[in-house]
Design a protein around this motif. Structure first.
Motif, PDB file in Angstrom:
ATOM      1  N   VAL A  61       0.841  -1.194   0.000  1.00 15.81           N
ATOM      2  CA  VAL A  61       0.000   0.000   0.000  1.00 15.81           C
ATOM      3  C   VAL A  61       0.878   1.246   0.000  1.00 15.81           C
ATOM      4  CG1 VAL A  61      -1.842   1.198   1.249  1.00 15.81           C
ATOM      5  CG2 VAL A  61      -1.692  -1.281   1.360  1.00 15.81           C
ATOM      6  N   PRO A  62       0.588   2.214  -0.872  1.00 17.28           N
ATOM      7  CA  PRO A  62       1.345   3.471  -0.853  1.00 17.28           C
ATOM      8  C   PRO A  62       1.090   4.243   0.445  1.00 17.28           C
ATOM      9  CG  PRO A  62       0.132   3.230  -2.914  1.00 17.28           C
ATOM     10  CD  PRO A  62      -0.347   2.153  -1.993  1.00 17.28           C
ATOM     11  N   ARG A  63       2.127   4.900   0.914  1.00 19.96           N
ATOM     12  CA  ARG A  63       2.019   5.690   2.138  1.00 19.96           C
ATOM     13  C   ARG A  63       0.901   6.722   1.990  1.00 19.96           C
ATOM     14  NH1 ARG A  63       4.898  10.392   3.490  1.00 19.96           N
ATOM     15  NH2 ARG A  63       6.247   9.975   1.724  1.00 19.96           N
ATOM     16  N   GLY A  64       0.114   6.874   3.041  1.00 18.45           N
ATOM     17  CA  GLY A  64      -0.963   7.857   3.048  1.00 18.45           C
ATOM     18  C   GLY A  64      -2.291   7.339   2.522  1.00 18.45           C
ATOM     19  N   ARG A  65      -2.322   6.134   1.993  1.00 23.03           N
ATOM     20  CA  ARG A  65      -3.557   5.554   1.446  1.00 23.03           C
ATOM     21  C   ARG A  65      -4.273   4.734   2.514  1.00 23.03           C
ATOM     22  NH1 ARG A  65      -5.584   6.625  -3.354  1.00 23.03           N
ATOM     23  NH2 ARG A  65      -4.037   7.262  -4.830  1.00 23.03           N
ATOM     24  N   PRO A  66      -5.571   4.492   2.344  1.00 22.68           N
ATOM     25  CA  PRO A  66      -6.301   3.659   3.310  1.00 22.68           C
ATOM     26  C   PRO A  66      -6.070   2.171   3.058  1.00 22.68           C
ATOM     27  CG  PRO A  66      -7.789   4.461   1.627  1.00 22.68           C
ATOM     28  CD  PRO A  66      -6.456   5.101   1.359  1.00 22.68           C
ATOM     29  N   VAL A  67      -6.217   1.386   4.113  1.00 20.89           N
ATOM     30  CA  VAL A  67      -6.114  -0.068   4.013  1.00 20.89           C
ATOM     31  C   VAL A  67      -7.090  -0.676   5.020  1.00 20.89           C
ATOM     32  CG1 VAL A  67      -4.261  -0.362   5.714  1.00 20.89           C
ATOM     33  CG2 VAL A  67      -4.511  -1.998   3.873  1.00 20.89           C
ATOM     34  N   THR A  68      -7.650  -1.837   4.669  1.00 21.82           N
ATOM     35  CA  THR A  68      -8.572  -2.543   5.552  1.00 21.82           C
ATOM     36  C   THR A  68      -8.123  -3.991   5.657  1.00 21.82           C
ATOM     37  OG1 THR A  68     -10.408  -1.112   4.891  1.00 21.82           O
ATOM     38  CG2 THR A  68     -10.977  -3.196   5.946  1.00 21.82           C
ATOM     39  N   LEU A  69      -7.954  -4.470   6.885  1.00 18.63           N
ATOM     40  CA  LEU A  69      -7.659  -5.872   7.124  1.00 18.63           C
ATOM     41  C   LEU A  69      -8.953  -6.539   7.572  1.00 18.63           C
ATOM     42  CD1 LEU A  69      -4.815  -4.274   8.054  1.00 18.63           C
ATOM     43  CD2 LEU A  69      -4.164  -6.653   8.145  1.00 18.63           C
ATOM     44  N   VAL A  70      -9.274  -7.681   6.985  1.00 19.93           N
ATOM     45  CA  VAL A  70     -10.524  -8.378   7.271  1.00 19.93           C
ATOM     46  C   VAL A  70     -10.200  -9.749   7.831  1.00 19.93           C
ATOM     47  CG1 VAL A  70     -12.695  -9.237   6.335  1.00 19.93           C
ATOM     48  CG2 VAL A  70     -11.668  -7.169   5.381  1.00 19.93           C
ATOM     49  N   CYS A  71     -10.661 -10.002   9.056  1.00 22.47           N
ATOM     50  CA  CYS A  71     -10.465 -11.290   9.709  1.00 22.47           C
ATOM     51  C   CYS A  71     -11.792 -12.033   9.668  1.00 22.47           C
ATOM     52  CB  CYS A  71     -10.001 -11.092  11.146  1.00 22.47           C
ATOM     53  SG  CYS A  71      -9.604 -12.643  11.981  1.00 22.47           S
ATOM     54  N   ARG A  72     -11.761 -13.276   9.186  1.00 29.07           N
ATOM     55  CA  ARG A  72     -12.987 -14.072   9.065  1.00 29.07           C
ATOM     56  C   ARG A  72     -12.907 -15.282   9.980  1.00 29.07           C
ATOM     57  NH1 ARG A  72     -14.753 -14.735   2.857  1.00 29.07           N
ATOM     58  NH2 ARG A  72     -16.233 -13.057   2.974  1.00 29.07           N
ATOM     59  N   GLY A  73     -14.030 -15.547  10.651  1.00 25.23           N
ATOM     60  CA  GLY A  73     -14.135 -16.706  11.516  1.00 25.23           C
ATOM     61  C   GLY A  73     -15.483 -17.376  11.336  1.00 25.23           C
ATOM     62  N   PRO A  74     -15.765 -18.408  12.125  1.00 23.16           N
ATOM     63  CA  PRO A  74     -17.038 -19.115  11.986  1.00 23.16           C
ATOM     64  C   PRO A  74     -18.200 -18.291  12.531  1.00 23.16           C
ATOM     65  CG  PRO A  74     -15.829 -19.984  13.836  1.00 23.16           C
ATOM     66  CD  PRO A  74     -14.921 -18.990  13.155  1.00 23.16           C
ATOM     67  N   ALA A  75     -19.401 -18.792  12.338  1.00 20.38           N
ATOM     68  CA  ALA A  75     -20.619 -18.069  12.714  1.00 20.38           C
ATOM     69  C   ALA A  75     -20.671 -17.736  14.205  1.00 20.38           C
ATOM     70  CB  ALA A  75     -21.849 -18.874  12.305  1.00 20.38           C
ATOM     71  N   ARG A  95     -13.738  -6.054  10.438  1.00 16.99           N
ATOM     72  CA  ARG A  95     -12.976  -5.204   9.526  1.00 16.99           C
ATOM     73  C   ARG A  95     -12.172  -4.218  10.364  1.00 16.99           C
ATOM     74  NH1 ARG A  95     -14.857  -5.413   4.335  1.00 16.99           N
ATOM     75  NH2 ARG A  95     -14.225  -3.304   3.874  1.00 16.99           N
ATOM     76  N   PHE A  96     -10.884  -4.166  10.129  1.00 15.46           N
ATOM     77  CA  PHE A  96      -9.993  -3.227  10.795  1.00 15.46           C
ATOM     78  C   PHE A  96      -9.549  -2.220   9.740  1.00 15.46           C
ATOM     79  CE2 PHE A  96      -9.769  -7.275  12.961  1.00 15.46           C
ATOM     80  CZ  PHE A  96      -9.906  -6.920  14.299  1.00 15.46           C
ATOM     81  N   HIS A  97     -10.171  -1.050   9.753  1.00 15.48           N
ATOM     82  CA  HIS A  97      -9.914  -0.040   8.723  1.00 15.48           C
ATOM     83  C   HIS A  97      -8.933   1.004   9.250  1.00 15.48           C
ATOM     84  CE1 HIS A  97     -10.571   2.468   5.248  1.00 15.48           C
ATOM     85  NE2 HIS A  97     -10.756   3.498   6.050  1.00 15.48           N
ATOM     86  N   PHE A  98      -7.929   1.295   8.442  1.00 22.66           N
ATOM     87  CA  PHE A  98      -6.939   2.320   8.759  1.00 22.66           C
ATOM     88  C   PHE A  98      -6.988   3.342   7.633  1.00 22.66           C
ATOM     89  CE2 PHE A  98      -5.568  -1.730  10.488  1.00 22.66           C
ATOM     90  CZ  PHE A  98      -5.432  -1.413  11.832  1.00 22.66           C
ATOM     91  N   PRO A  99      -7.429   4.573   7.908  1.00 30.31           N
ATOM     92  CA  PRO A  99      -7.613   5.568   6.850  1.00 30.31           C
ATOM     93  C   PRO A  99      -6.318   6.031   6.194  1.00 30.31           C
ATOM     94  CG  PRO A  99      -8.215   6.475   8.993  1.00 30.31           C
ATOM     95  CD  PRO A  99      -7.861   5.056   9.215  1.00 30.31           C
ATOM     96  N   THR A 100      -5.193   5.937   6.906  1.00 29.37           N
ATOM     97  CA  THR A 100      -3.923   6.409   6.352  1.00 29.37           C
ATOM     98  C   THR A 100      -2.803   5.452   6.750  1.00 29.37           C
ATOM     99  OG1 THR A 100      -4.679   8.680   6.627  1.00 29.37           O
ATOM    100  CG2 THR A 100      -2.343   8.361   6.250  1.00 29.37           C
ATOM    101  N   VAL A 101      -2.114   4.898   5.765  1.00 29.96           N
ATOM    102  CA  VAL A 101      -1.002   3.991   6.038  1.00 29.96           C
ATOM    103  C   VAL A 101       0.255   4.814   6.298  1.00 29.96           C
ATOM    104  CG1 VAL A 101       0.492   2.221   5.037  1.00 29.96           C
ATOM    105  CG2 VAL A 101      -1.956   2.109   4.687  1.00 29.96           C
ATOM    106  N   SER A 102       0.955   4.484   7.375  1.00 28.62           N
ATOM    107  CA  SER A 102       2.215   5.148   7.698  1.00 28.62           C
ATOM    108  C   SER A 102       3.302   4.095   7.882  1.00 28.62           C
ATOM    109  CB  SER A 102       2.062   5.988   8.974  1.00 28.62           C
ATOM    110  OG  SER A 102       1.679   5.158  10.049  1.00 28.62           O
ATOM    111  N   GLU A 103       4.543   4.549   8.078  1.00 25.95           N
ATOM    112  CA  GLU A 103       5.680   3.641   8.180  1.00 25.95           C
ATOM    113  C   GLU A 103       5.510   2.618   9.297  1.00 25.95           C
ATOM    114  OE1 GLU A 103       5.998   6.984   8.102  1.00 25.95           O
ATOM    115  OE2 GLU A 103       6.996   7.336   6.195  1.00 25.95           O
ATOM    116  N   ASP A 104       4.955   3.049  10.424  1.00 27.20           N
ATOM    117  CA  ASP A 104       4.839   2.142  11.565  1.00 27.20           C
ATOM    118  C   ASP A 104       3.770   1.058  11.378  1.00 27.20           C
ATOM    119  OD1 ASP A 104       2.869   4.115  11.701  1.00 27.20           O
ATOM    120  OD2 ASP A 104       2.695   3.937  13.877  1.00 27.20           O
ATOM    121  N   MET A 105       2.981   1.144  10.329  1.00 20.14           N
ATOM    122  CA  MET A 105       1.962   0.119  10.084  1.00 20.14           C
ATOM    123  C   MET A 105       2.504  -1.075   9.319  1.00 20.14           C
ATOM    124  SD  MET A 105      -1.583   2.016   9.460  1.00 20.14           S
ATOM    125  CE  MET A 105      -2.313   0.412   9.486  1.00 20.14           C
TER     126      MET A 105
END
Length: 174
Positions: A39-53, A85-95
């Motif tokens: 992901v380019p720096r400053g762009r949003p990213v979303t991590l999605v964790c899926r589990g059972p019902a 869903r774990f949404h991060f609006p801005t990607v930075s170096e520490d992510m």
């Protein structure tokens, strides 16, 4: 009558084995990243964790540390289960780093998901604006068309010259 030490040891070992077996009862969660793992720096990213019902709570971990918690949400894409869903609006170096997730169900935490490596790039992948981003397809097509017409005219001229030379009389006539 007091219990013997060997009896107590046996009970503890059985209880420990039961607890250890229960940790692997739940299916392993899956972790995905949107739009992608680079992901380019400053762009949003979303991590999605899926589990059972039955998953109640999700936890996202970065580099082995408990970092983020997320509430479950029902899946809308036809998959029978839950996700967070774990949404991060801005990607930075520490992510940048290695992420894993797990879920909580019936008072137990699941195994970790397979690790997902998130990388950050310096360049922005958006196309440049202004004259540099101009599409030259139409102009190049016109140039190729004109070159074809000029070539066709030259071929016609050469054919005409060749035919006229054959029709011309060869030398003086008597």
């Amino acid at each position: 009558m007091s219990p013997r030490p060997s009896t107590l040891l046996g009970l503890v070992l059985c209880l420990g084995q039961t607890i250890h077996m229960q940790e692997g009862v739940w299916p392993k969660p899956s972790l995905r990243v949107q739009p992608g793992p680079v992901v380019p720096r400053g762009r949003p990213v979303t991590l999605v964790c899926r589990g059972p019902a039955g998953a109640e709570l999700f936890r996202l971990e970065k580099d082995g540390k408990h970092e983020y918690y997320g509430q479950k949400s029902e899946s809308q894409d036809g998959w029978q289960g839950t996700k967070a869903r774990f949404h991060f609006p801005t990607v930075s170096e520490d992510m940048a780093g290695r992420y894993r997730c797990r879920y909580h169900q019936d008072s137990l935490w699941s195994e970790h998901s397979e690790p997902l490596e998130l990388k950050m790039t310096e360049e922005d992948s958006t196309p440049p604006s202004g004259p540099a981003s101009r599409d030259y397809t139409v102009e190049n097509s016109i140039r190729l068309g004109l070159a074809g017409v000029v070539l066709l005219i030259l071929v016609v001229i050469l054919v005409e010259a060749g035919l006229s030379q054959r029709r011309a009389p060869q030398g003086p006539q008597e």
